[in-house]
Design an enzyme around this catalytic site. Structure first.
Site, PDB file in Angstrom:
ATOM      1  CG  HIS A   1      -5.807  -2.615   1.021  1.00 56.88           C
ATOM      2  ND1 HIS A   1      -5.156  -2.298  -0.161  1.00 56.88           N
ATOM      3  CD2 HIS A   1      -5.187  -1.910   1.997  1.00 56.88           C
ATOM      4  CE1 HIS A   1      -4.199  -1.423   0.090  1.00 56.88           C
ATOM      5  NE2 HIS A   1      -4.189  -1.182   1.396  1.00 56.88           N
TER       6      HIS A   1
ATOM      7  CG  ASP B   1      -7.272  -3.055  -2.569  1.00 58.12           C
ATOM      8  OD1 ASP B   1      -7.891  -2.332  -1.773  1.00 58.12           O
ATOM      9  OD2 ASP B   1      -6.034  -3.175  -2.554  1.00 58.12           O
TER      10      ASP B   1
ATOM     11  CB  SER C   1      -0.969  -0.041   1.189  1.00 59.87           C
ATOM     12  OG  SER C   1      -2.031   0.855   1.020  1.00 59.87           O
TER      13      SER C   1
END
Length: 226
Positions: A202, A171, A117
């Protein structure tokens, strides 16, 4: 320059290589450290893992709450999500850590840079801008900041460096399309990039961990005795 603190998972056997792994927003280096045994690397692999902690700062989208973040996020809009000054500052901090790893005796070409991320944003920002060639990059559930600057700021040093861009198909935080845009930007710029997606949100799944282990071994252990 401030030094990034990190969780240090020592190598099994003589140190020959390293993985520097950057966490996501609000996490810390402790978040991904438990993944090392899950990678099931061979005994005596010689790979040191470093999981640095991002600096603590206010994050606008979280009502200004102070948390570990590689940069501020002022909006969920992906085009403007990453704060440029913050990205560049954290990239310098991570590069400084890479410099220290190299100074400790591990060659740059035996270092993999990984990021999840927000951490992946920093990894992808550094890849085309590093002043030395590294072994590989693993960009997980992430996107690219400042894609318009790629053409003018990139060097050719890591054009052949293997890059794995991995993403969850469901996600809700960083849409898979954002990961694909990052992949395409690197591909069209001539980088050695590979795409992989998984049926997940995610997060990280078991199949991804197995693929990451394979990637790490291919880049750091092939041709070496363990």
């Amino acid at each position: 320059m401030n030094q990034l603190p990190f969780v240090d998972v020592p190598a099994s056997g003589e140190v020959k290589a390293a993985v520097v792994w950057l966490h996501g927003l609000g996490d810390s280096g402790h978040g991904f450290a438990p993944i090392v045994p899950e990678l099931r690397l061979p005994a005596g692999h010689g790979i040191r893992f470093l999981f640095p902690h991002a600096p603590e700062q206010r994050v606008t989208i979280n009502n200004g709450m102070v948390m570990r973040a590689w940069y501020d996020i002022k909006t969920w809009d992906l085009q403007n999500r990453a704060d440029e000054a913050g990205v560049r500052q954290s990239a310098l901090l991570v590069q400084n850590l890479l410099d220290k790893v190299i100074a400790s005796g591990i060659p740059a070409e035996k270092i993999i840079l990984a990021g999840f991320s927000q951490g992946g944003v920093i990894a992808l920002h550094l890849l085309p801008r590093l002043p030395y060639k590294i072994a590989g990059v693993m960009a997980l559930s992430t996107y690219m900041a400042l894609p318009d600057s790629l053409k003018t700021e990139m060097t050719t040093l890591n054009k052949t460096t293997p890059v794995l861009v991995a993403h969850g198909t469901a996600d809700p935080v960083v849409p898979m399309q954002a990961g694909q845009l990052a992949f395409n930007a690197l591909k069209y710029a001539g980088f050695n990039v590979r795409w992989q997606d998984y049926r997940m949100e995610h997060s990280v799944c078991a199949q991804e961990v197995a693929d990451l282990s394979r990637f790490i071994q291919q880049q750091l252990l092939v041709g070496t005795s363990v």
